[in-house]
Motif scaffolding. Structure first.
Motif, PDB file in Angstrom:
ATOM      1  N   ILE A  31       0.803  -1.183  -0.045  1.00  9.89           N
ATOM      2  CA  ILE A  31       0.008   0.044  -0.165  1.00  9.89           C
ATOM      3  C   ILE A  31       0.887   1.288   0.099  1.00  9.89           C
ATOM      4  CG2 ILE A  31      -1.708   1.317   1.357  1.00  9.89           C
ATOM      5  CD1 ILE A  31      -2.527  -1.636   2.390  1.00  9.89           C
ATOM      6  N   LYS A  32       1.930   1.188   0.826  1.00 12.76           N
ATOM      7  CA  LYS A  32       2.844   2.340   0.792  1.00 12.76           C
ATOM      8  C   LYS A  32       3.525   2.506  -0.632  1.00 12.76           C
ATOM      9  CE  LYS A  32       6.059   4.053   4.273  1.00 12.76           C
ATOM     10  NZ  LYS A  32       6.957   4.123   5.325  1.00 12.76           N
ATOM     11  N   GLN A  35       0.842   4.403  -2.932  1.00 13.70           N
ATOM     12  CA  GLN A  35       0.709   5.716  -2.622  1.00 13.70           C
ATOM     13  C   GLN A  35       2.056   6.640  -3.120  1.00 13.70           C
ATOM     14  OE1 GLN A  35      -1.184   5.111   1.878  1.00 13.70           O
ATOM     15  NE2 GLN A  35      -1.590   6.985   0.737  1.00 13.70           N
ATOM     16  N   THR A  39       1.174  11.929  -8.310  1.00 14.45           N
ATOM     17  CA  THR A  39      -0.376  12.186  -8.298  1.00 14.45           C
ATOM     18  C   THR A  39      -0.398  13.431  -8.949  1.00 14.45           C
ATOM     19  OG1 THR A  39      -2.292  12.420  -7.101  1.00 14.45           O
ATOM     20  CG2 THR A  39      -0.029  12.211  -5.875  1.00 14.45           C
ATOM     21  N   GLN A  44      -4.229  12.711  -5.156  1.00 13.60           N
ATOM     22  CA  GLN A  44      -4.462  11.312  -4.763  1.00 13.60           C
ATOM     23  C   GLN A  44      -5.872  10.889  -5.036  1.00 13.60           C
ATOM     24  OE1 GLN A  44      -1.931  11.136  -0.903  1.00 13.60           O
ATOM     25  NE2 GLN A  44      -2.112  13.391  -0.829  1.00 13.60           N
ATOM     26  N   SER A  47      -8.643   5.184  -4.489  1.00 12.91           N
ATOM     27  CA  SER A  47      -8.836   4.307  -3.229  1.00 12.91           C
ATOM     28  C   SER A  47      -8.517   2.905  -3.529  1.00 12.91           C
ATOM     29  CB  SER A  47     -10.223   4.341  -2.570  1.00 12.91           C
ATOM     30  OG  SER A  47     -10.574   5.531  -1.829  1.00 12.91           O
ATOM     31  N   ASP A 112      -4.134   8.538 -11.868  1.00 16.23           N
ATOM     32  CA  ASP A 112      -3.739   8.338 -10.556  1.00 16.23           C
ATOM     33  C   ASP A 112      -3.673   7.000  -9.979  1.00 16.23           C
ATOM     34  OD1 ASP A 112      -2.886  11.050 -10.145  1.00 16.23           O
ATOM     35  OD2 ASP A 112      -4.145  11.271  -8.379  1.00 16.23           O
ATOM     36  N   ALA A 116      -0.653   4.336  -9.273  1.00 18.25           N
ATOM     37  CA  ALA A 116      -0.510   3.602  -7.895  1.00 18.25           C
ATOM     38  C   ALA A 116      -0.614   2.038  -8.066  1.00 18.25           C
ATOM     39  CB  ALA A 116      -1.473   3.840  -7.030  1.00 18.25           C
TER      40      ALA A 116
ATOM     41  N   ARG B 175       2.112  11.244   1.970  1.00 16.59           N
ATOM     42  CA  ARG B 175       0.718  10.926   1.369  1.00 16.59           C
ATOM     43  C   ARG B 175      -0.292  10.853   2.482  1.00 16.59           C
ATOM     44  NH1 ARG B 175       4.060  12.184  -2.701  1.00 16.59           N
ATOM     45  NH2 ARG B 175       3.778  11.025  -4.664  1.00 16.59           N
ATOM     46  N   GLN B 178      -2.796   6.000   5.600  1.00 11.67           N
ATOM     47  CA  GLN B 178      -3.140   4.604   4.786  1.00 11.67           C
ATOM     48  C   GLN B 178      -4.782   4.414   5.036  1.00 11.67           C
ATOM     49  OE1 GLN B 178      -1.106   0.790   5.522  1.00 11.67           O
ATOM     50  NE2 GLN B 178      -3.022  -0.140   5.573  1.00 11.67           N
ATOM     51  N   ILE B 181      -7.028   5.975   2.324  1.00  5.39           N
ATOM     52  CA  ILE B 181      -6.661   5.692   0.922  1.00  5.39           C
ATOM     53  C   ILE B 181      -7.024   3.886   0.949  1.00  5.39           C
ATOM     54  CG2 ILE B 181      -4.949   4.582  -0.805  1.00  5.39           C
ATOM     55  CD1 ILE B 181      -5.237   7.290  -1.410  1.00  5.39           C
ATOM     56  N   TYR B 182      -7.130   3.477   1.888  1.00 10.52           N
ATOM     57  CA  TYR B 182      -7.077   1.801   1.873  1.00 10.52           C
ATOM     58  C   TYR B 182      -8.359   1.387   2.772  1.00 10.52           C
ATOM     59  CZ  TYR B 182      -5.940  -3.079   1.958  1.00 10.52           C
ATOM     60  OH  TYR B 182      -5.910  -4.341   1.826  1.00 10.52           O
TER      61      TYR B 182
END
Lengths: 246, 246
Positions: A31-32, A35, A39, A44, A47, A112, A116, B175, B178, B181-182
């Motif tokens: 996930i990091k 991200q 962007t 950003q 999701s 975006d 990602a 960013r 988490q 976004i997640y």
């Protein structure tokens, strides 16, 4: 070259995984990594839904064409173009929300999300995991949105299944020759000689991989796959979600 | 972690480059890396224009808002959503071309191009080059298409400038946390407490980077940037190019 380029060039899609969840640490790294991608204007606008629930995976798999590798996998991620957060912020700040419905902002959100996702894919492969993009969730975006409880100003774009690969591909799938993808300074019309050579190369590739069962050139594959309209509900769905309207 | 994840997490956009062209070998590695990305049903629906001609770079730079880093750079790549090759193939094979004008195929081309671009970006950074995406070329897509001689069924999406960085950024741009976004299994509404904390973090980040000249939260930046419509000519351009029509 280096480990990064080697990882990138070593990519192949994996369609069979061990039924073993990713660790929390791996998830966090993926996930990091997603991200960390560029962007547009720092918006950003995406999701990521991490689907660990097997029942939800099953439902999504049916939509995507019964692909077992969306169920039996380390983790199934759904990448969502997402301007809903921005909508909430604009409303709170008393700003006009109409820009969110432009083609421009829709494009920003799609790009975006894709940047990602590709970061996540590369990071996963560097950790000896396999990946496959799942465009099949677009077979019924309305239903996917319902299952994932997506709000207005969002659209599910594709899945990314990531897991411990149970198979290994030996022959890399040959891409278009550079001269058909890369243009010097201005766009060059298609080089038909190069295309014919590529068609032969792809025929040979399928022949070898399927022990002669599939013999199809790239042009034939394109004509077969792109010769019919599909997913014609996307436009109406985008309208319903207030996206891509002007 | 490993060199790949380190490269991905170490990303920052570079906006000042040495005026030194990339070597042919580096160019070839970057293009090959781009092409190694996943592509929907193997359609490879994008092109990359490598702009080495300084006059063309100057013209594109004016459109993008006079960004010197699109002119003085190692190479300027323009990523193009491209269904023109497929159009030529469908015509040659006597297949119906109408599917190319659907939202679905438009989305496929945009995502294909973005995945390829991000592969190139990561490969470049692993070679100690810097990168910056140039969304500014969408300020006038009609003009960009004219300069690059783009045919119907194509659209220029963004530039990617790649070169030897002349600056180094010390603080990574934080960013979204988490949790914003997640999402676990289903979409979660925005966590306003987490958003407020992030807003403070971004204010602090800008404060430090600009020695107090810029103090703006993420929400404020979003409200400022997304509160107005722009690039409203995209829709008409896409129509002219026979893309995203149904």
């Amino acid at each position: 070259m280096n480990q990064v380029v080697d990882t990138i060039l070593g990519h192949y899609s994996v369609r069979k995984f061990a039924d073993k969840a990713l660790t929390e640490e791996t998830l966090a790294t993926l996930i990091k990594s997603a991200q960390a991608a560029s962007t547009s204007s720092f918006v950003q606008a995406y999701s990521i839904i991490g689907v660990s629930d097997k029942q939800i995976r099953e439902k999504l798999s049916v939509i995507a064409g019964n692909q077992p590798y969306t169920v039996e996998t380390g983790q199934l991620f759904i990448f969502v173009a997402d301007l809903a957060r921005h909508h909430a912020i604009l409303e709170k700040e008393g700003s006009d929300v109409s820009a969110l419905s432009t083609s421009e902002k829709w494009l920003v959100a799609v790009i975006d999300a894709a940047l990602a996702a590709q970061n996540m894919a590369i990071a996963a492969e560097s950790l000896d995991l396999g990946i496959c993009y799942i465009g099949g969730i677009r077979n019924d975006v309305e239903k996917v949105a319902e299952i994932l409880e997506l709000p207005p100003y969002t659209m599910p774009l594709f899945g990314l299944t990531v897991g411990h690969p149970d198979t290994k591909q030996e022959i890399a799938k040959p891409r278009l020759p550079q001269e058909l993808i890369y243009h010097q300074n201005t766009y060059q019309q298609i080089n038909t000689v190069a295309l014919e050579e590529y068609d032969d190369q792809i025929k040979q590739y399928y022949h070898e991989r399927t022990a002669g069962k599939r013999v199809e050139s790239w042009s034939e594959q394109i004509a077969r796959g792109l010769g019919r309209e599909n997913r014609l509900d996307l436009k109406a769905f985008l309208e319903k979600q207030h996206l891509n309207q002007k």
